[in-house]
Design a protein around this motif. Structure first.
Motif, mmCIF file in Angstrom:
data_model
loop_
_atom_site.group_PDB
_atom_site.id
_atom_site.type_symbol
_atom_site.label_atom_id
_atom_site.label_comp_id
_atom_site.label_asym_id
_atom_site.label_seq_id
_atom_site.Cartn_x
_atom_site.Cartn_y
_atom_site.Cartn_z
ATOM 1 N N ILE A 414 -7.790 11.862 1.982
ATOM 2 C CA ILE A 414 -8.472 10.641 1.730
ATOM 3 C C ILE A 414 -9.288 10.261 2.957
ATOM 4 C CG2 ILE A 414 -6.506 9.047 2.435
ATOM 5 C CD1 ILE A 414 -7.428 7.365 0.003
ATOM 6 N N THR A 417 -12.859 5.549 5.148
ATOM 7 C CA THR A 417 -13.223 4.400 4.508
ATOM 8 C C THR A 417 -12.451 4.220 3.476
ATOM 9 O OG1 THR A 417 -15.397 5.353 4.956
ATOM 10 C CG2 THR A 417 -15.619 3.253 3.848
ATOM 11 N N ALA A 418 -12.081 5.138 2.388
ATOM 12 C CA ALA A 418 -11.394 4.829 1.258
ATOM 13 C C ALA A 418 -10.055 4.525 1.765
ATOM 14 C CB ALA A 418 -11.111 6.166 0.517
ATOM 15 N N LEU A 419 -9.464 5.238 2.740
ATOM 16 C CA LEU A 419 -8.040 4.570 3.061
ATOM 17 C C LEU A 419 -8.086 3.073 3.613
ATOM 18 C CD1 LEU A 419 -4.965 5.588 3.773
ATOM 19 C CD2 LEU A 419 -6.035 6.024 6.303
ATOM 20 N N SER A 421 -10.039 0.692 3.050
ATOM 21 C CA SER A 421 -10.525 -0.355 1.973
ATOM 22 C C SER A 421 -9.432 -0.298 0.981
ATOM 23 C CB SER A 421 -11.657 0.069 1.345
ATOM 24 O OG SER A 421 -11.640 1.393 0.913
ATOM 25 N N LEU A 422 -8.556 0.730 0.770
ATOM 26 C CA LEU A 422 -7.536 0.505 -0.004
ATOM 27 C C LEU A 422 -6.318 -0.244 0.742
ATOM 28 C CD1 LEU A 422 -5.910 1.699 -2.520
ATOM 29 C CD2 LEU A 422 -5.148 3.375 -1.381
ATOM 30 N N VAL A 425 -7.501 -3.725 0.513
ATOM 31 C CA VAL A 425 -7.268 -4.442 -0.991
ATOM 32 C C VAL A 425 -5.886 -4.785 -1.319
ATOM 33 C CG1 VAL A 425 -7.672 -3.550 -3.349
ATOM 34 C CG2 VAL A 425 -9.459 -3.424 -1.813
ATOM 35 N N LEU A 426 -5.223 -4.077 -1.108
ATOM 36 C CA LEU A 426 -3.721 -4.099 -1.503
ATOM 37 C C LEU A 426 -3.125 -5.373 -0.647
ATOM 38 C CD1 LEU A 426 -2.254 -0.449 -2.220
ATOM 39 C CD2 LEU A 426 -3.082 -2.322 -3.736
ATOM 40 N N LEU A 428 -4.657 -7.778 0.645
ATOM 41 C CA LEU A 428 -5.111 -9.056 0.441
ATOM 42 C C LEU A 428 -4.508 -9.641 -1.045
ATOM 43 C CD1 LEU A 428 -9.203 -9.593 0.672
ATOM 44 C CD2 LEU A 428 -7.610 -10.971 -0.670
ATOM 45 N N SER A 429 -4.306 -8.623 -1.752
ATOM 46 C CA SER A 429 -3.655 -8.988 -3.057
ATOM 47 C C SER A 429 -2.189 -9.353 -2.698
ATOM 48 C CB SER A 429 -3.640 -7.870 -3.914
ATOM 49 O OG SER A 429 -5.101 -7.496 -4.372
ATOM 50 N N ILE A 430 -1.474 -8.608 -1.734
ATOM 51 C CA ILE A 430 -0.128 -9.041 -1.557
ATOM 52 C C ILE A 430 0.027 -10.577 -0.970
ATOM 53 C CG2 ILE A 430 1.816 -8.348 -0.029
ATOM 54 C CD1 ILE A 430 1.199 -5.384 -0.395
ATOM 55 N N VAL A 432 -2.444 -12.809 -1.502
ATOM 56 C CA VAL A 432 -2.533 -13.823 -2.703
ATOM 57 C C VAL A 432 -1.487 -13.810 -3.467
ATOM 58 C CG1 VAL A 432 -3.832 -13.994 -4.922
ATOM 59 C CG2 VAL A 432 -5.137 -13.344 -2.786
ATOM 60 N N TYR A 433 -0.549 -13.005 -3.776
ATOM 61 C CA TYR A 433 0.754 -13.028 -4.216
ATOM 62 C C TYR A 433 1.702 -13.741 -3.882
ATOM 63 C CZ TYR A 433 5.315 -11.496 -6.516
ATOM 64 O OH TYR A 433 6.432 -11.675 -6.869
ATOM 65 N N LYS A 438 0.036 -23.416 -7.502
ATOM 66 C CA LYS A 438 -0.551 -24.594 -7.696
ATOM 67 C C LYS A 438 0.805 -25.478 -7.987
ATOM 68 C CE LYS A 438 -4.775 -25.045 -10.051
ATOM 69 N NZ LYS A 438 -5.402 -24.836 -11.181
ATOM 70 N N TYR A 739 12.897 -23.583 -18.930
ATOM 71 C CA TYR A 739 11.721 -23.575 -18.208
ATOM 72 C C TYR A 739 10.688 -24.304 -19.296
ATOM 73 C CZ TYR A 739 8.114 -22.265 -15.070
ATOM 74 O OH TYR A 739 7.306 -22.368 -13.903
#
Lengths: 751, 238
Positions: A414, A417-419, A421-422, A425-426, A428-430, A432-433, A438, A739
């Protein structure tokens, strides 16, 4: 136009024609940095959108935490290497240090960039960060700090610019910048000196907040001198790290050893001044005091000064990579700890708050540093930061082939850049998780059950004191002591808050008063009782009539006419519903906290799961969601009252929404204020002469001593009195479904 | 118990998967753009047949007779495939319940299709999807062209449709509403996460696919030498 084309060509060459090839080590290091930067970005976005309260553990008492301590105050100190090395090379003409001048200036530039980014995250109103440029407040230490940061950042950018312009196709600009080197460096040293010391000045305004071991009139001096030591250590550390990352030859260990020696001298001077200052001000005795601050001070001193001086004094250690690394890291950690202490930890004793950074604060601090490191590596890879760079050509490898048939069997790998950015992205999502959702992180404050207490209403010399006093005792208003005192016994509800404050609510007195008005209204035929034992009347009529009744005239004899008792006797007058505006299923005059379960936060009192389970699972849907073509939602469902006929008490003083369950039950405090104050205010407006104080806070929130009240004897509960179930101990259904009421289940009163 | 799993799946997990979806797509677009710029930058022949590329892209959107060399083109298969795509996009986007989630989440909303139309669309998509899977498995040529993704993704895409339909019609639902909803949300989350990393990413990359394959033939000027160097055969004669 021509220069724009040149610029585009330059950027494209930079991006696609770089001689640099990453090794596995560089890829790993940068991958980790991208991950940390991604995590920081996630938190940063949420911090910008939701604010500091949602993402940090900062409070009004501890408004400066990790971000100020580490990113801003520590970051400025970490960037000190720039001016120290620039002075060494260009002012003191120690030209053998020229090789590390560029990385030092780059570190300083990125350090200040990190400071600014960290500051933007920390500022509550970050969008006003430009204010010091326009609104000059020359009495403010922060104004000076802001200008120093802006100017020095600009100077650093210009100082570093020749490295970039060297490769750009604009020779004139490069020449001009080169010519400006010396003035810029002098300006940089001036601004740095100002700024390093003025950060110390900033803390001079809080002598009562900072623990005496750290507070000193010499703080500006201490900040400046320690910054020089830290700057030297930082240059050593960063050279070692980038040598390791890029597997460069062991060039300049001698240089670094020279820096280490200078660092040891500066640190020694720093500690001497600091201890001398403590001795001069008679604060040395504090070091013998058994407090955690003492331990903190000693740890800081050992890390920042003692340990590095010992290491750097031994020539053999100073010339070894390991020794340099340990000594320099120790200095960096120690002096950054000093900055964090001054700006945060050492104020804990004075503010008596508990502050530990949330993970989000660490994520941003680390993320900003990671991003700065990535930019550092970018410059190292694409420009000659450490002298003319020899590109380390590494074979990226051919696609794997099956040896006999030469058939392609796998990718070459890979791309960078691809590595990266991957990973970004991951991560950042983690990030956010894991961000607090709220309202999920709001601390719940369950409402305490009310206590019944025995208390009296007192009138002294004919003047009613609206205060509740014990019936017996040696109080000056005790009737035995003062014959003019008249005490009316009245059972009251003690509505206790979690913090120990309380309001005494004379439930019985309010009830009796309303009963009497109710009777009066019935006699005047203003109320007509229906055949189904309910009566219709208007809340407003009752309020008006209230004025004709006085509390003093009320005796405790009509208590049998409580809601419960009256209902059992078949003479339900229905006055309870004036306040108790909703009935829980199979309950009447449901207590306030059955629905208003949290002191401050709204509670959702509807449980979907409970209803589904109760009404035969999947086949139950159509019982509420009657229209198959409509979206199934609370809004389109049949109103609750279509089944729970008696849920809403009509003509209550509380005007409910038509579909009450679409709205959560407001917090207990709001509910109480809404009910009590609306009635009290109307009374005060209608009859200003008599009730002008009724709506004021002190009517209910009297200054009472909770310990005093706790000693009061328990009033026998009304249920025990007349053998009937008491309104105060009404059943609260236990089964609330699951719940989303799960988190509230603990709040429902236990039997 | 299931409710708390459901709350997790439509709460934090959804946020995670949606973030992977959006960022992953942005990443793909950026990476594609970078490689397009790079290919043009390196190519010796920088001219692009733009019109032909657009025409080819549009043509391949409706591949009724596009596969050369195949003994028999399968126009019906192509038509079913297009219908499947229509159902796949329209059904979730215009479902009232989904729009309500958008509205309560970030405050945007748009007109919804009536639920009974949605029911028909969902059943239609499921049926068409099953036909597609059947067509791929039965046809020898399709089967030999297909990889794991091609067999596994279409059934996976049908899971949220089936579970969503059953959740909307609890009377037909063999398990509890919440369990079915959990299946629905989890499968959708999984699809969101997979989109940027599988063939499903064609929904954003389709416009550039023709461009990339065209650019692949625009070699750099010194390509031949580079190939020789890469193969360690720079001394050998071509």
């Amino acid at each position: 136009m021509k220069s724009v084309k040149k610029l585009i060509q330059f950027v494209l060459d930079l991006a696609f024609n770089s001689p640099y090839r990453s090794t596995a080590r560089v890829r790993t290091v940068k991958g980790v940095l991208w991950f940390l930067a991604g995590l920081g970005t996630a938190v940063g976005i949420v911090r910008m959108v939701r604010g500091l309260g949602a993402t940090t553990n900062l409070t009004d008492l501890t408004p400066w935490g990790l971000w100020i301590g580490f990113d801003v105050v520590g970051g400025v100190a970490l960037a000190a290497g720039g001016f120290v090395i620039a002075a060494t090379v260009y002012i003191f003409h120690l030209h053998r240090y020229h090789a590390i001048a560029r990385p030092a200036v780059l570190t300083a530039f990125l350090g200040y960039g990190a400071v600014i980014v960290g500051l933007i995250f920390d500022l509550g109103r970050w969008w006003d960060i430009w204010h010091p440029v326009v609104y000059w407040q020359d009495h403010s230490a922060l104004f000076e700090v802001a200008w120093c940061v802006m100017l020095y950042f600009t100077v650093l950018a210009l100082e570093f610019a020749p490295t970039v312009f060297e490769k750009m196709p604009f020779p004139r600009i490069y020449k001009a910048l080169k010519a400006l080197t010396l003035p810029l460096i002098i300006l940089g040293i001036m601004l740095s000196t100002l700024h390093q010391s003025s950060l110390g000045t900033l803390f001079l305004i809080m002598p009562f907040r900072i623990y005496p071991l750290w507070y000193s009139g010499l703080l500006p001096w201490l900040f400046f001198i320690s910054a020089i030591g830290l700057g030297l250590a930082m240059v050593i550390l960063e050279s070692l790290v980038s040598n390791w990352v890029y597997q460069r030859e062991e060039e300049g260990t001698d240089l670094l050893a020279g820096l280490a020696r200078a660092c040891a001298v500066v640190l020694g001077l720093y500690m001497a001044i600091r201890l001398g200052d403590l001795a001069y001000n008679g604060k040395l005795a504090l070091l013998a005091r058994p407090a955690w601050e003492t331990a903190d001070f000693i740890i800081e001193a050992c890390l920042s000064v003692v340990f590095p001086i010992v290491l750097f004094s031994i020539p053999k250690v100073r010339k070894s990579k390991g020794g340099l690394f340990i000594g320099a890291s120790s200095t960096v950690v120690g002096i950054v700890l000093n900055r964090i202490n001054v700006s945060g930890i050492a104020t804990i004793a004075a503010t008596r708050t508990h502050y530990f950074p949330a993970w989000t604060e660490f994520a941003i601090s680390i993320g900003v540093v990671a991003a700065a490191a990535l930019i550092f590596f970018f410059f190292v890879e694409h420009f000659s930061v450490y002298g003319p760079e020899e590109a380390s050509h590494e074979d990226t490898g051919l696609p794997a082939q099956e040896p006999v048939s030469n058939v392609y069997i796998g990718a070459a790998g890979i791309s960078n850049t691809a590595l990266y950015s991957l990973i970004f992205v991951l991560s950042l999502s983690i990030g956010v998780y894991f961000m607090p959702g709220k309202g999920h992180d709001l601390r719940r404050t369950p409402v305490q059950p009310p206590e019944t207490i025995n208390a009296g209403k007192v009138s002294v010399s004919g003047q009613t004191l609206y205060g509740l006093m014990p019936v017996a005792g040696s109080d000056p208003v005790d009737p035995k002591v003062n014959p003019n005192t008249h005490v009316t016994n009245s059972p009251a509800l003690l509505l206790v808050n979690n913090d120990g404050r309380f309001v005494i609510f004379e439930h019985k007195a309010h009830q009796i008063m309303i009963e009497r008005i109710y009777d009066a209204l019935q006699k005047e035929h203003l109320i007509t009782a229906g055949s189904d034992n309910t009566a219709s009347y208007s809340g407003d009529t009752v309020i008006e009539k209230l004025s004709t009744t006085t509390l003093d005239a009320v005796t405790g004899q009509t208590y049998a006419q409580t809601c419960d008792g009256a209902q059992q006797a078949g003479t339900n007058t229905g006055s309870c519903k004036l306040c108790h505006h909703m009935n829980y299923p199979f309950n009447q005059a449901t207590s306030c906290r059955t629905c208003h379960r949290d002191m401050y936060l709204p509670t959702n009192i509807f449980s979907h799961g409970f209803h589904v389970a109760k009404m035969d699972g999947n086949r139950s849907c159509i019982k509420c969601h009657k229209d198959p073509a409509a979206v199934k939602s609370l809004q389109t469902a049949a109103p609750c009252t279509s089944c729970h006929k008696f849920m809403i008490a009509h003509n209550s003083l509380i005007k409910l929404h038509d579909r009450p369950l679409e709205m959560p039950a407001v917090g207990y405090m709001d509910a109480m204020h809404g009910l009590c104050r609306s009635c009290h205010r109307r009374m005060a407006l209608l009859y200003p002469q008599r009730y002008r104080n009724l709506e004021k806070c002190a009517t209910c929130h009297q200054v009472n001593n909770p310990d005093y009240l706790k000693g009061l004897p328990q009033y026998p509960s009304p249920g025990e009195e007349n053998g009937q179930r008491s309104i105060l101990s009404m059943d609260v259904p236990q089964n609330r479904g699951s719940y989303p009421l799960k988190e509230n289940r603990a709040l429902s009163p236990s039997r | 118990m299931i409710e708390s799993y459901l709350a997790w799946a439509r709460g934090p997990l959804f946020v995670f998967s949606f973030s992977v979806l959006i960022l992953g797509i942005v990443r793909l677009i950026v990476l594609t753009d970078i490689s397009v710029v790079r290919l043009i930058y390196e190519a010796s022949d920088k001219k692009l047949p733009v019109k032909a590329l657009i025409a080819a892209t549009l043509k391949w959107l409706f591949p009724f007779k596009q596969v050369p060399g195949q003994p028999k083109n399968r126009p019906w298969y192509s038509i079913v495939s297009i219908l499947f795509h229509i159902g796949l996009i329209l059904t979730p986007v215009f479902l009232g319940a989904h729009i309500l989630l958008w509205k309560s989440g970030i405050g945007i909303s748009w007109a919804a299709m009536p639920n009974n139309v949605e029911d028909v669309l969902a059943l239609f998509t499921i049926a068409v999807g099953l036909v597609l899977i059947f067509g791929r498995v039965v046809n020898v040529f399709s089967r030999s062209l297909s990889k794991f993704q091609d067999f596994s993704l279409p059934p996976l895409l049908l899971v949220p449709f089936i579970s969503g339909f059953l959740a909307m019609h609890p009377a037909l639902d063999p398990v509890s509403y919440n369990l079915m909803m959990l299946f629905h949300v989890l499968s959708a989350d999984l699809i969101f996460i997979l989109i940027p990393f599988t063939k499903m990413s064609h929904f954003v990359l389709l416009p550039t696919s023709q461009l990339i394959s065209e650019l692949g033939w625009h070699f750099p000027a010194d390509m031949g030498e580079k190939v020789a160097v890469a193969l360690h055969k720079e001394t050998e004669r071509i």
